[in-house]
Write an enzyme that holds these catalytic residues in place. Sequence first.
Site, PDB file in Angstrom:
ATOM      1  N   ASP A 181      36.468  89.191  42.264  1.00 55.91           N
ATOM      2  CA  ASP A 181      36.409  87.986  41.428  1.00 55.91           C
ATOM      3  C   ASP A 181      37.775  87.316  41.412  1.00 55.91           C
ATOM      4  O   ASP A 181      38.774  87.925  41.010  1.00 55.91           O
ATOM      5  CB  ASP A 181      35.987  88.370  40.005  1.00 55.91           C
ATOM      6  CG  ASP A 181      35.565  87.175  39.167  1.00 55.91           C
ATOM      7  OD1 ASP A 181      36.227  86.125  39.260  1.00 55.91           O
ATOM      8  OD2 ASP A 181      34.588  87.303  38.413  1.00 55.91           O
ATOM      9  N   HIS A 218      33.450  85.511  42.224  1.00 58.06           N
ATOM     10  CA  HIS A 218      33.100  85.139  40.859  1.00 58.06           C
ATOM     11  C   HIS A 218      31.632  84.721  40.771  1.00 58.06           C
ATOM     12  O   HIS A 218      31.245  83.648  41.240  1.00 58.06           O
ATOM     13  CB  HIS A 218      33.993  84.001  40.379  1.00 58.06           C
ATOM     14  CG  HIS A 218      33.760  83.631  38.954  1.00 58.06           C
ATOM     15  ND1 HIS A 218      33.854  84.540  37.921  1.00 58.06           N
ATOM     16  CD2 HIS A 218      33.411  82.449  38.372  1.00 58.06           C
ATOM     17  CE1 HIS A 218      33.588  83.943  36.785  1.00 58.06           C
ATOM     18  NE2 HIS A 218      33.305  82.682  37.028  1.00 58.06           N
ATOM     19  N   SER A 274      29.879  84.470  33.816  1.00 57.19           N
ATOM     20  CA  SER A 274      31.154  83.858  33.470  1.00 57.19           C
ATOM     21  C   SER A 274      31.146  83.491  31.981  1.00 57.19           C
ATOM     22  O   SER A 274      31.052  84.372  31.135  1.00 57.19           O
ATOM     23  CB  SER A 274      31.416  82.642  34.366  1.00 57.19           C
ATOM     24  OG  SER A 274      32.735  82.172  34.219  1.00 57.19           O
TER      25      SER A 274
END
Length: 521
Positions: free
Chosen positions: A418, A454, A180
Amino acid sequence: MLLLFPSTVLSVAIDAAASKCAAGALPTPSVYGAFVLSLDAFESNLQSTSTSFCNVTLTYTHPGQNDLIKVWLGLPSTWNGRFQGVGGGGWTTGFPSNMVSAISQGYAAVSTDGGHDGVGQTAQRALADSWALNSPGNVNLYALQDFASVALNDMTLFGKQLTETYYGKPISKSYWSGCSTGGRQGLMLAQRYPDAYDGILAEAPAINWAGKYTSNALCAIPDVPEFIPTMFWPQWIMQQFGYYPPQCELDAITAAVTSACDELDGLKDSVIGLTGLCDFDPSTVVGQRYACGNVTGTISKEAADITRTTWEGAKNVEGNLQWPGIAPGSPLSGIAGTTCDASGNCTGAPFTISTDWHRLFIQKNASFDPYNYTQTGWDAAFHASVQQYTSIIGTTDPDLSAFKRSGGKMITWHGMADQLIPFNGTVHYYSRVLNHDANATNFYRFYSAPGVGHCRGGLGAAPTDPLAQLLSWVENDEAPQTLAANRTVKGMSWKQELCQYPLSSIYKGDDPAVASSYSCE
C-alpha cells in the site's frame, strides 16, 4: 428531481406514477436529532445489468448545525433480504456508483455524501477547502463530525427504516463494505455503533486518521503515533534535503529492494512477501545508473536517504518514531511523489489529503504551506492533531467488546505494498485488539496481501470475494481461515490464499499458479 447516480451509471428513469416507488408512497423516516427536508424516489434500471430498483434520495439536516446531508438508497426489485452500507474514499464520505454492485446482487444498498459533495472526484483530488473552515482560524467541527461518524449512523438508520417499509418485512442481515476511508468507517461503526451491522468488511482502513495509540508489548510503537499528518513526512524531508528526486530515481531504488528481498518467501515473483525481514540498505545502490525513457541519471545519496526515511516513518526531534512508513517495495509515488518539468526541475507532489489536514484542520489556515515547518513546528502540529481530533475522528479504540456482544463479525485485509496507508499501521491496531482480547479472532480477523497496493493494484494476489466469505461467517458460522485471492501473471490466473495475521504466505514448490503450492506459516 435528485438523481442517485451519475447519468453514466444509470439509464433514464422510467415512469413510476403507479408504483409504490414514489416520494408520496414512502413515509418519512425519523432519526433522533435529524430533520428530513425532502424525500425523492423513482424507478430506475442499472445500465450494466437488467436490475431494476427504487432510486431514493433523502436530504436532511441536524437543526442548529447548518448542515445539509444526502442519503442515497437503492432498493432492488428482486431483494435478497439483506442490507449493505457502502463506504467512501479520501474526503468523500460515500460513492453512489459503488452501490451498483450491491444492488445488482440484490442488496438494499445505502451511502451518503456526509454533508459535502465528493461525487465525481477521486480520493486524491477531493479537497476539503469547500467545507473544512467556517472562517479563517475556525474549523467547521459539525461538518467534520458528520464526515467522521455521525452521517454513517444516520444513513444506516434512515436506510433500514425505508428498506423495511418498502418491502414490508424486516432485514435479515446487514453488512458494511468499504476500503481506505471506507475501511476507517467500518471500524468507526464497530467501535461507536456496534449494533449497526452484522458483518463489516473494513479494507485497508485509514485507522489512525488522528488517533492516539499507546505502545504495548506486541507492537512497540511509541505514544501518540498517527497516520494522516505523518504522510506528509517524506515531502518535508525532501524540503530539508533541498532535493526532489525524479520519480524514475525513486522507482530504481524500489526495483532494487524488490530484487533483493523478492525470494524471502520462497518465490521469485517481483513481490516482497516478507517485508518485515527485508533489511535492504538503499545506500548500497548509490551511484548506480537509472533510466526511464529520456530521464537518466545515477542514484544519489539524497534519494537513498529520502527512501530510507519514507520506509522508516516520521520521527520527532528526539528521533522517536511517530508513525511507521510504507513498506519496502511499495510505490514511492504515493507519499514521496515528485513532478519534473521539461528542464528536469523537480518539485514535490504530496498526498493531498495529508496537506489538507495540515492546512485546514491543524493550522486552520487555507494558505499555510506545510513545507515551511521547522522540526519543532512539525512536532507541535503532530501533537495538536492528536490532542484536538482524536475524539472526533479517531478509530484507535481496541475495545470491540460491544461489537462482539452484538454478534458482529469483521474482516480486514490490507495490501502490504500500500503506497498511501502504511500496512504496519493496521498490524499495530490489530495487535492491540488481540492484546485487549486474546479471543478476538472469534469475531475479527485480519489478512495480509503481499504485493497489493492501496485497495487494489500491484503484482500481488488480491481477495476474490471477501464479502462473500464474511457473509458465510455471519450466516453459516464458517470462519475464514484464509481469504481466497488471485492475480494475473503473464496473462494467466494465479490463485493464492491470503493468510490470517500473524501468519505469512510461503511458497513451498510446485506450480505457483495453484493455491496449494503455498502455506501459511
